[in-house]
Write a protein that holds these residues in place. Structure first.
Motif, PDB file in Angstrom:
ATOM      1  N   GLN A  21       0.818  -1.203   0.000  1.00 49.49           N
ATOM      2  CA  GLN A  21       0.000   0.000   0.000  1.00 49.49           C
ATOM      3  C   GLN A  21       0.853   1.255   0.000  1.00 49.49           C
ATOM      4  O   GLN A  21       0.416   2.309  -0.464  1.00 49.49           O
ATOM      5  N   GLN A  22       2.084   1.186   0.512  1.00 51.46           N
ATOM      6  CA  GLN A  22       2.912   2.371   0.648  1.00 51.46           C
ATOM      7  C   GLN A  22       3.786   2.633  -0.575  1.00 51.46           C
ATOM      8  O   GLN A  22       4.474   3.643  -0.631  1.00 51.46           O
ATOM      9  N   GLU A  23       3.776   1.703  -1.550  1.00 53.03           N
ATOM     10  CA  GLU A  23       4.598   1.917  -2.734  1.00 53.03           C
ATOM     11  C   GLU A  23       4.105   3.148  -3.510  1.00 53.03           C
ATOM     12  O   GLU A  23       2.908   3.382  -3.632  1.00 53.03           O
ATOM     13  N   GLU A  24       5.034   3.898  -4.045  1.00 50.85           N
ATOM     14  CA  GLU A  24       4.669   5.050  -4.857  1.00 50.85           C
ATOM     15  C   GLU A  24       4.101   4.574  -6.186  1.00 50.85           C
ATOM     16  O   GLU A  24       4.637   3.672  -6.823  1.00 50.85           O
ATOM     17  N   ARG A  25       2.984   5.161  -6.601  1.00 48.68           N
ATOM     18  CA  ARG A  25       2.329   4.765  -7.833  1.00 48.68           C
ATOM     19  C   ARG A  25       2.414   5.899  -8.841  1.00 48.68           C
ATOM     20  O   ARG A  25       2.379   7.077  -8.488  1.00 48.68           O
ATOM     21  N   ASP A  26       2.526   5.548 -10.139  1.00 44.96           N
ATOM     22  CA  ASP A  26       2.399   6.578 -11.152  1.00 44.96           C
ATOM     23  C   ASP A  26       1.023   6.413 -11.799  1.00 44.96           C
ATOM     24  O   ASP A  26       0.051   6.212 -11.091  1.00 44.96           O
ATOM     25  N   ASP A  27       0.906   6.523 -13.125  1.00 37.83           N
ATOM     26  CA  ASP A  27      -0.401   6.443 -13.745  1.00 37.83           C
ATOM     27  C   ASP A  27      -0.968   5.029 -13.616  1.00 37.83           C
ATOM     28  O   ASP A  27      -0.233   4.058 -13.459  1.00 37.83           O
ATOM     29  N   PRO A  28      -2.308   4.898 -13.648  1.00 41.44           N
ATOM     30  CA  PRO A  28      -2.931   3.584 -13.457  1.00 41.44           C
ATOM     31  C   PRO A  28      -2.488   2.600 -14.525  1.00 41.44           C
ATOM     32  O   PRO A  28      -2.239   2.959 -15.673  1.00 41.44           O
ATOM     33  N   ARG A  29      -2.419   1.330 -14.113  1.00 44.19           N
ATOM     34  CA  ARG A  29      -2.163   0.270 -15.073  1.00 44.19           C
ATOM     35  C   ARG A  29      -3.476  -0.132 -15.731  1.00 44.19           C
ATOM     36  O   ARG A  29      -4.553   0.024 -15.160  1.00 44.19           O
ATOM     37  N   LYS A  30      -3.387  -0.699 -16.920  1.00 46.24           N
ATOM     38  CA  LYS A  30      -4.546  -1.280 -17.586  1.00 46.24           C
ATOM     39  C   LYS A  30      -4.383  -2.791 -17.568  1.00 46.24           C
ATOM     40  O   LYS A  30      -3.309  -3.309 -17.911  1.00 46.24           O
ATOM     41  N   ALA A  31      -5.431  -3.476 -17.172  1.00 45.88           N
ATOM     42  CA  ALA A  31      -5.382  -4.933 -17.090  1.00 45.88           C
ATOM     43  C   ALA A  31      -6.614  -5.531 -17.750  1.00 45.88           C
ATOM     44  O   ALA A  31      -7.726  -4.992 -17.628  1.00 45.88           O
ATOM     45  N   LEU A  32      -6.405  -6.633 -18.452  1.00 43.79           N
ATOM     46  CA  LEU A  32      -7.493  -7.436 -18.993  1.00 43.79           C
ATOM     47  C   LEU A  32      -7.496  -8.777 -18.274  1.00 43.79           C
ATOM     48  O   LEU A  32      -6.457  -9.444 -18.198  1.00 43.79           O
ATOM     49  N   ALA A  33      -8.635  -9.153 -17.721  1.00 41.40           N
ATOM     50  CA  ALA A  33      -8.833 -10.480 -17.146  1.00 41.40           C
ATOM     51  C   ALA A  33      -9.690 -11.255 -18.135  1.00 41.40           C
ATOM     52  O   ALA A  33     -10.886 -10.977 -18.271  1.00 41.40           O
ATOM     53  N   ILE A  34      -9.077 -12.186 -18.848  1.00 40.51           N
ATOM     54  CA  ILE A  34      -9.732 -12.851 -19.971  1.00 40.51           C
ATOM     55  C   ILE A  34     -10.067 -14.286 -19.576  1.00 40.51           C
ATOM     56  O   ILE A  34      -9.168 -15.096 -19.288  1.00 40.51           O
ATOM     57  N   PHE A  35     -11.359 -14.595 -19.591  1.00 41.26           N
ATOM     58  CA  PHE A  35     -11.815 -15.916 -19.194  1.00 41.26           C
ATOM     59  C   PHE A  35     -12.876 -16.420 -20.163  1.00 41.26           C
ATOM     60  O   PHE A  35     -13.301 -15.702 -21.073  1.00 41.26           O
ATOM     61  N   ALA A  36     -13.309 -17.642 -19.948  1.00 45.47           N
ATOM     62  CA  ALA A  36     -14.245 -18.278 -20.876  1.00 45.47           C
ATOM     63  C   ALA A  36     -15.692 -17.941 -20.573  1.00 45.47           C
ATOM     64  O   ALA A  36     -16.487 -17.703 -21.497  1.00 45.47           O
ATOM     65  N   HIS A  37     -16.069 -17.936 -19.298  1.00 50.91           N
ATOM     66  CA  HIS A  37     -17.485 -17.842 -18.927  1.00 50.91           C
ATOM     67  C   HIS A  37     -17.702 -16.825 -17.807  1.00 50.91           C
ATOM     68  O   HIS A  37     -16.805 -16.623 -16.973  1.00 50.91           O
ATOM     69  N   PRO A  38     -18.902 -16.247 -17.738  1.00 53.52           N
ATOM     70  CA  PRO A  38     -19.277 -15.534 -16.523  1.00 53.52           C
ATOM     71  C   PRO A  38     -19.173 -16.486 -15.328  1.00 53.52           C
ATOM     72  O   PRO A  38     -19.636 -17.629 -15.401  1.00 53.52           O
ATOM     73  N   ASP A  39     -18.584 -16.045 -14.292  1.00 52.32           N
ATOM     74  CA  ASP A  39     -18.265 -16.673 -13.009  1.00 52.32           C
ATOM     75  C   ASP A  39     -16.827 -17.173 -12.940  1.00 52.32           C
ATOM     76  O   ASP A  39     -16.312 -17.425 -11.850  1.00 52.32           O
ATOM     77  N   ASP A  40     -16.117 -17.278 -14.078  1.00 52.33           N
ATOM     78  CA  ASP A  40     -14.697 -17.669 -14.027  1.00 52.33           C
ATOM     79  C   ASP A  40     -13.866 -16.640 -13.263  1.00 52.33           C
ATOM     80  O   ASP A  40     -12.828 -16.982 -12.675  1.00 52.33           O
ATOM     81  N   GLU A  41     -14.319 -15.385 -13.266  1.00 51.09           N
ATOM     82  CA  GLU A  41     -13.560 -14.331 -12.590  1.00 51.09           C
ATOM     83  C   GLU A  41     -13.494 -14.550 -11.078  1.00 51.09           C
ATOM     84  O   GLU A  41     -12.626 -13.989 -10.400  1.00 51.09           O
ATOM     85  N   LEU A  42     -14.414 -15.379 -10.543  1.00 53.85           N
ATOM     86  CA  LEU A  42     -14.426 -15.602  -9.104  1.00 53.85           C
ATOM     87  C   LEU A  42     -13.136 -16.249  -8.619  1.00 53.85           C
ATOM     88  O   LEU A  42     -12.753 -16.101  -7.454  1.00 53.85           O
ATOM     89  N   PHE A  43     -12.458 -16.968  -9.498  1.00 54.34           N
ATOM     90  CA  PHE A  43     -11.213 -17.650  -9.147  1.00 54.34           C
ATOM     91  C   PHE A  43     -10.141 -16.664  -8.682  1.00 54.34           C
ATOM     92  O   PHE A  43      -9.277 -17.022  -7.871  1.00 54.34           O
ATOM     93  N   ASP A 154     -13.072 -25.269 -22.524  1.00 57.99           N
ATOM     94  CA  ASP A 154     -13.110 -23.854 -22.895  1.00 57.99           C
ATOM     95  C   ASP A 154     -12.055 -23.066 -22.140  1.00 57.99           C
ATOM     96  O   ASP A 154     -11.431 -22.152 -22.692  1.00 57.99           O
ATOM     97  N   HIS A 155     -11.851 -23.391 -20.864  1.00 60.47           N
ATOM     98  CA  HIS A 155     -10.821 -22.702 -20.081  1.00 60.47           C
ATOM     99  C   HIS A 155      -9.443 -22.931 -20.695  1.00 60.47           C
ATOM    100  O   HIS A 155      -8.637 -22.005 -20.834  1.00 60.47           O
TER     101      HIS A 155
END
Length: 259
Positions: A21-43, A154-155
């Motif tokens: 939490q204390q690390e200095e941050r610059d501009d936000p990162r962009k991330a894609l979480a790519i999965f097969a189905h709705p609910d896979d993101e729960l992992f 599919d995964h």
């Protein structure tokens, strides 16, 4: 971008969440979480929630809408179920603080069919993945490892095709991360004993989460009412927290240490 990637490694690899939490941050990162189905993101839900809470732009990309997965609902397989599951994915993304999900609309359960055919689902999905990665220019991509979490075809195919697209990028290639289950942490449930596990030494990144991220994961789980009954939805996040996650979602870089 390389500065941001180096910062990402410092953030996720640190052993104490408070230090991160204390690390200095610059501009936000962009991330894609790519999965097969709705609910896979729960992992990886607490990790997505933490990244979004800390200001990163995180987008959930789903190859299918889950039109063949009736779960516990009364839906027949098909369009109505797909529409319901897209709504559940939107609910989950909102609970985790993510951007509006992207639905690529490929057929649930079809992705591994005749992959070398000229117009196969795999070839069409590869083109769509290449297009969205080129458009979004993410710093980070997260997808299942080659095991697919628990072997779902599919995964596995989404993992393989995302990896194929990312490894072909020459300049400013995003860092690709696979989540994994540390060997020895599976819950003692018979239906989970054949899930894939990874040697802990390979999972070099422990992305620690806070109580509020776990709460977001609980809320996201509640969104997937077509797939899990109420009792299961009430238990999933805390079960994973007590066993698989243990306070951190564990990842390994796909191509060795990120640049």
């Amino acid at each position: 971008m390389k500065k941001r990637l180096a910062l990402f490694v410092a953030l996720v690899a640190t052993p104490l969440f408070g230090m991160a939490q204390q690390e200095e941050r610059d501009d936000p990162r962009k991330a894609l979480a790519i999965f097969a189905h709705p609910d896979d993101e729960l992992f990886v839900a607490p990790a997505l929630a933490r990244a979004a809470r800390e200001g990163d732009e995180v987008t959930l990309v789903l190859a299918t809408s889950g039109d063949q997965g009736p779960g516990v609902s009364g839906f027949e397989r098909g369009d109505a179920l797909a529409a319901a599951r897209r709504d559940e994915a939107r609910c989950s993304a909102e609970a985790l603080g993510l951007r509006e999900p992207v639905f690529l609309g490929h057929g649930d359960g079809t992705l591994a069919a005749t992959p070398r055919a000229p117009d196969s689902p795999a070839r069409r999905l590869t083109a769509d993945l290449a297009a969205i990665i080129a458009e979004e220019q993410p710093d980070i991509v997260v997808t299942f490892g080659p095991d697919g979490g628990y072997g779902h075809g599919d995964h596995r195919m989404v993992s393989a095709l995302v990896t194929q697209v990312v490894q072909a990028i020459d300049d400013d290639r995003p860092s690709l991360f696979y989540p994994g289950i540390r060997k020895g942490t599976l819950p003692p449930l018979p239906q989970m004993q054949d899930w894939a596990v990874t040697a802990p030494a390979l999972l070099t990144i422990a992305y620690r989460y806070a109580d509020e991220d776990l709460a977001a994961a609980r809320a996201a789980t509640q969104c997937h009412a077509t797939q899990f009954d109420a009792a299961t939805r009430a238990q999933i996040a805390d079960l994973f927290h007590a066993t698989i996650w243990g306070g951190a979602v564990h990842f390994r870089p796909a191509f060795g240490q990120p640049r």
